[in-house]
Design an enzyme around this catalytic site. Structure first.
Site, short mmCIF file in Angstrom:
data_model
loop_
_atom_site.label_atom_id
_atom_site.label_comp_id
_atom_site.label_asym_id
_atom_site.label_seq_id
_atom_site.Cartn_x
_atom_site.Cartn_y
_atom_site.Cartn_z
CE LYS A 44 -2.55 -0.85 3.92
NZ LYS A 44 -2.89 -1.22 4.55
CE LYS A 46 -1.67 4.05 5.83
NZ LYS A 46 -2.52 3.60 6.80
N1 CTP Z 1 -9.25 6.48 12.70
C1 CTP Z 1 -10.81 7.17 13.03
N2 CTP Z 1 -9.90 8.48 13.25
C2 CTP Z 1 -8.97 8.39 13.25
C3 CTP Z 1 -7.63 7.64 12.74
C4 CTP Z 1 -8.22 6.89 12.02
O1 CTP Z 1 -11.65 6.82 12.69
N3 CTP Z 1 -8.95 10.13 13.49
C5 CTP Z 1 -9.86 4.62 11.75
C6 CTP Z 1 -10.05 4.97 10.39
O2 CTP Z 1 -11.07 5.70 10.01
C7 CTP Z 1 -9.88 3.38 10.37
C8 CTP Z 1 -9.73 3.23 11.68
O3 CTP Z 1 -9.50 3.60 12.06
O4 CTP Z 1 -11.50 2.73 10.28
C9 CTP Z 1 -7.58 2.43 11.30
O5 CTP Z 1 -7.08 3.51 11.02
P1 CTP Z 1 -5.94 3.64 9.85
O6 CTP Z 1 -5.04 3.67 9.04
O7 CTP Z 1 -4.81 2.72 10.69
O8 CTP Z 1 -5.12 5.15 11.47
P2 CTP Z 1 -4.55 6.82 10.89
O9 CTP Z 1 -5.01 7.41 12.24
O10 CTP Z 1 -5.36 6.74 9.81
O11 CTP Z 1 -3.25 5.89 10.04
P3 CTP Z 1 -2.58 6.29 9.15
O12 CTP Z 1 -1.89 8.25 8.99
O13 CTP Z 1 -1.32 5.99 8.81
O14 CTP Z 1 -3.05 6.46 7.77
#
Ligand code: CTP
Length: 141
Positions: A44, A46
């Site tokens: 992905k 990431k």
């Molecule tokens: N999520 C959420 N609120 C946030 C961050 C994440 O509700 N502030 C939710 C995402 O929408 C997803 C789950 O947590 O359903 C896991 O998200 P993940 O991608 O692991 O977290 P992120 O913080 O969004 O990571 P990144 O910044 O690496 O994309």
């Protein structure tokens, strides 16, 4: 029994993750969480701060998470839904529309994200604070 499933990377576990998972569990009786493996994250594009093992263990330790499985591909969701007789697929609304195709197998719900926090923000903060300490270090030398 209502089974709920969700997926994510859960790097540097934060309050947005906590709230998402807690709300997911409140929609049913059993919550299954797929945690993305490092290999899948590579695909992905990431790069996480914490390796899979740590992210997996932290999610597994939460009292409202019942089963944790590795997420190794985009395609596995349909199999998981069938294998675990999933009733509801839940994910944050940053993914709105992306998983509508699963609605022929189960209910699909997009929950509002918690504002102002993400793993990306935390990784950035760590990177910046490390840069800061390097600068101080080099001044000391
Ligand atoms: N999520 C959420 N609120 C946030 C961050 C994440 O509700 N502030 C939710 C995402 O929408 C997803 C789950 O947590 O359903 C896991 O998200 P993940 O991608 O692991 O977290 P992120 O913080 O969004 O990571 P990144 O910044 O690496 O994309």
């Amino acid at each position: 029994m209502i089974t709920v499933v969700t997926y994510g990377t859960f790097d540097l576990f934060h309050i947005g993750h906590y709230r998402l998972l807690r709300r997911a569990k409140s929609l049913g009786d059993r919550l299954i969480v797929g945690v993305s493996t490092d290999e899948f994250n590579n695909k992905k594009g990431k790069e996480t701060y914490q390796p899979f093992e740590e992210r997996f263990r932290i999610v597994k330790s939460l009292p409202f998470v019942d089963i944790v499985i590795p997420e190794v591909s985009w395609e596995q969701k349909i199999n998981d839904i069938k294998e675990y007789s999933v009733d509801i697929f839940v994910i944050g609304d940053d993914w709105r529309g992306k998983f509508d195709y699963l609605s022929i197998y189960c209910k699909v719900i997009y929950l509002p994200r918690t504002k102002g926090i993400s793993s990306t923000i935390l990784r950035e903060k760590i990177r910046n604070s490390n840069k800061g300490s390097n600068i101080i270090g080099s001044f000391c030398i």
